[in-house]
Scaffold this motif. Structure first.
Motif, PDB file in Angstrom:
ATOM      1  N   LEU A  91       0.827  -1.203   0.000  1.00 13.42           N
ATOM      2  CA  LEU A  91       0.000   0.000   0.000  1.00 13.42           C
ATOM      3  C   LEU A  91       0.869   1.264   0.000  1.00 13.42           C
ATOM      4  O   LEU A  91       0.665   2.170  -0.812  1.00 13.42           O
ATOM      5  CB  LEU A  91      -0.941  -0.012   1.194  1.00 13.42           C
ATOM      6  N   VAL A  92       1.856   1.305   0.876  1.00 13.47           N
ATOM      7  CA  VAL A  92       2.721   2.491   0.978  1.00 13.47           C
ATOM      8  C   VAL A  92       3.536   2.674  -0.301  1.00 13.47           C
ATOM      9  O   VAL A  92       3.566   3.759  -0.881  1.00 13.47           O
ATOM     10  CB  VAL A  92       3.634   2.411   2.221  1.00 13.47           C
ATOM     11  N   TYR A  93       4.211   1.625  -0.751  1.00 12.12           N
ATOM     12  CA  TYR A  93       5.016   1.729  -1.970  1.00 12.12           C
ATOM     13  C   TYR A  93       4.136   2.033  -3.175  1.00 12.12           C
ATOM     14  O   TYR A  93       4.518   2.799  -4.065  1.00 12.12           O
ATOM     15  CB  TYR A  93       5.803   0.451  -2.224  1.00 12.12           C
ATOM     16  N   GLY A  94       2.963   1.438  -3.210  1.00 17.26           N
ATOM     17  CA  GLY A  94       2.035   1.717  -4.307  1.00 17.26           C
ATOM     18  C   GLY A  94       1.618   3.174  -4.333  1.00 17.26           C
ATOM     19  O   GLY A  94       1.604   3.824  -5.385  1.00 17.26           O
ATOM     20  N   LEU A  95       1.281   3.734  -3.167  1.00 17.40           N
ATOM     21  CA  LEU A  95       0.878   5.150  -3.086  1.00 17.40           C
ATOM     22  C   LEU A  95       2.016   6.079  -3.494  1.00 17.40           C
ATOM     23  O   LEU A  95       1.819   7.012  -4.283  1.00 17.40           O
ATOM     24  CB  LEU A  95       0.405   5.482  -1.672  1.00 17.40           C
ATOM     25  N   ILE A  96       3.208   5.817  -2.967  1.00 16.37           N
ATOM     26  CA  ILE A  96       4.366   6.644  -3.318  1.00 16.37           C
ATOM     27  C   ILE A  96       4.657   6.512  -4.813  1.00 16.37           C
ATOM     28  O   ILE A  96       4.946   7.503  -5.494  1.00 16.37           O
ATOM     29  CB  ILE A  96       5.594   6.262  -2.470  1.00 16.37           C
ATOM     30  N   GLY A  97       4.571   5.312  -5.333  1.00 16.68           N
ATOM     31  CA  GLY A  97       4.806   5.086  -6.760  1.00 16.68           C
ATOM     32  C   GLY A  97       3.817   5.821  -7.639  1.00 16.68           C
ATOM     33  O   GLY A  97       4.191   6.400  -8.664  1.00 16.68           O
ATOM     34  N   ILE A  98       2.556   5.821  -7.250  1.00 16.43           N
ATOM     35  CA  ILE A  98       1.520   6.523  -8.021  1.00 16.43           C
ATOM     36  C   ILE A  98       1.804   8.021  -8.040  1.00 16.43           C
ATOM     37  O   ILE A  98       1.765   8.657  -9.097  1.00 16.43           O
ATOM     38  CB  ILE A  98       0.122   6.217  -7.448  1.00 16.43           C
ATOM     39  N   VAL A  99       2.120   8.581  -6.893  1.00 17.74           N
ATOM     40  CA  VAL A  99       2.424  10.017  -6.819  1.00 17.74           C
ATOM     41  C   VAL A  99       3.647  10.341  -7.679  1.00 17.74           C
ATOM     42  O   VAL A  99       3.634  11.311  -8.452  1.00 17.74           O
ATOM     43  CB  VAL A  99       2.646  10.450  -5.351  1.00 17.74           C
ATOM     44  N   ALA A 100       4.695   9.537  -7.566  1.00 18.02           N
ATOM     45  CA  ALA A 100       5.916   9.774  -8.342  1.00 18.02           C
ATOM     46  C   ALA A 100       5.637   9.668  -9.836  1.00 18.02           C
ATOM     47  O   ALA A 100       6.097  10.504 -10.626  1.00 18.02           O
ATOM     48  CB  ALA A 100       7.000   8.780  -7.929  1.00 18.02           C
ATOM     49  N   GLN A 101       4.874   8.681 -10.240  1.00 23.40           N
ATOM     50  CA  GLN A 101       4.607   8.464 -11.663  1.00 23.40           C
ATOM     51  C   GLN A 101       3.774   9.590 -12.243  1.00 23.40           C
ATOM     52  O   GLN A 101       4.082  10.126 -13.304  1.00 23.40           O
ATOM     53  CB  GLN A 101       3.919   7.109 -11.854  1.00 23.40           C
ATOM     54  N   VAL A 102       2.715   9.976 -11.561  1.00 28.27           N
ATOM     55  CA  VAL A 102       1.850  11.052 -12.061  1.00 28.27           C
ATOM     56  C   VAL A 102       2.632  12.367 -12.148  1.00 28.27           C
ATOM     57  O   VAL A 102       2.553  13.090 -13.145  1.00 28.27           O
ATOM     58  CB  VAL A 102       0.586  11.208 -11.175  1.00 28.27           C
ATOM     59  N   GLY A 103       3.412  12.651 -11.115  1.00 28.92           N
ATOM     60  CA  GLY A 103       4.223  13.870 -11.131  1.00 28.92           C
ATOM     61  C   GLY A 103       5.228  13.873 -12.266  1.00 28.92           C
ATOM     62  O   GLY A 103       5.408  14.894 -12.957  1.00 28.92           O
ATOM     63  N   ALA A 104       5.874  12.748 -12.489  1.00 25.71           N
ATOM     64  CA  ALA A 104       6.878  12.653 -13.555  1.00 25.71           C
ATOM     65  C   ALA A 104       6.252  12.823 -14.935  1.00 25.71           C
ATOM     66  O   ALA A 104       6.808  13.514 -15.801  1.00 25.71           O
ATOM     67  CB  ALA A 104       7.608  11.315 -13.457  1.00 25.71           C
TER      68      ALA A 104
END
Length: 148
Positions: A91-104
């Motif tokens: 859940l944590v890695y998924g959330l951080i990954g989603i934020v990083a991907q959308v921002g990038a």
């Protein structure tokens, strides 16, 4: 021929089924959150544009969902073998990954000066949609590997 099962086979099987169900729920929640993150950060209402059958909106949304799936799969794959820790880590890695991907992706769109709104609202196939889709997929893979 007699098949001998271990004493814990039934318990292990039920525990495994429960883990699959819980990871599926976490994965589904992250996919929904990922879709809404893409929808929120992309000009226009993607779900409406997709329902209208606008080809560029479909391409960009599909690539965004695939990129989110890469991130979520790797977040689950690399999670702990302990079920509770694994679910939390996913859940944590998924959330951080989603934020990083959308921002990038948004940053890349800004740098390339792609007019995403006119691209996704176009009724004809726009080459720029393939650039945005490629950015989603490429950055989703990069973020997924970063998680591992």
């Amino acid at each position: 021929m007699l098949v001998a099962l271990s004493e814990t086979f039934g318990t292990d099987l039920v525990r495994g089924i429960g883990a699959i169900a819980l990871y599926a729920i976490v994965g589904l929640l992250l996919m929904l959150l990922g879709f809404y993150a893409i929808d929120f950060t992309t000009p226009g209402k993607l779900s409406d544009l997709v329902r209208q059958g606008l080809p560029n909106a479909v391409i960009i949304t599909a690539s965004g969902l695939l990129s989110m799936a890469f991130i979520i799969v790797i977040a689950i794959w690399t999670s702990s073998t302990n079920l509770a820790e694994g679910l939390i880590t996913s859940l944590v890695y998924g959330l951080i990954g989603i934020v990083a991907q959308v921002g990038a992706v948004r940053l890349l769109e800004w740098v390339t000066r792609i007019d995403v709104r006119s691209t996704i609202e176009s009724k004809t196939l726009a080459p720029a949609s393939f650039i945005v889709a490629s950015a989603h997929l490429a950055l989703g893979l990069v973020v997924a590997v970063a998680i591992s």
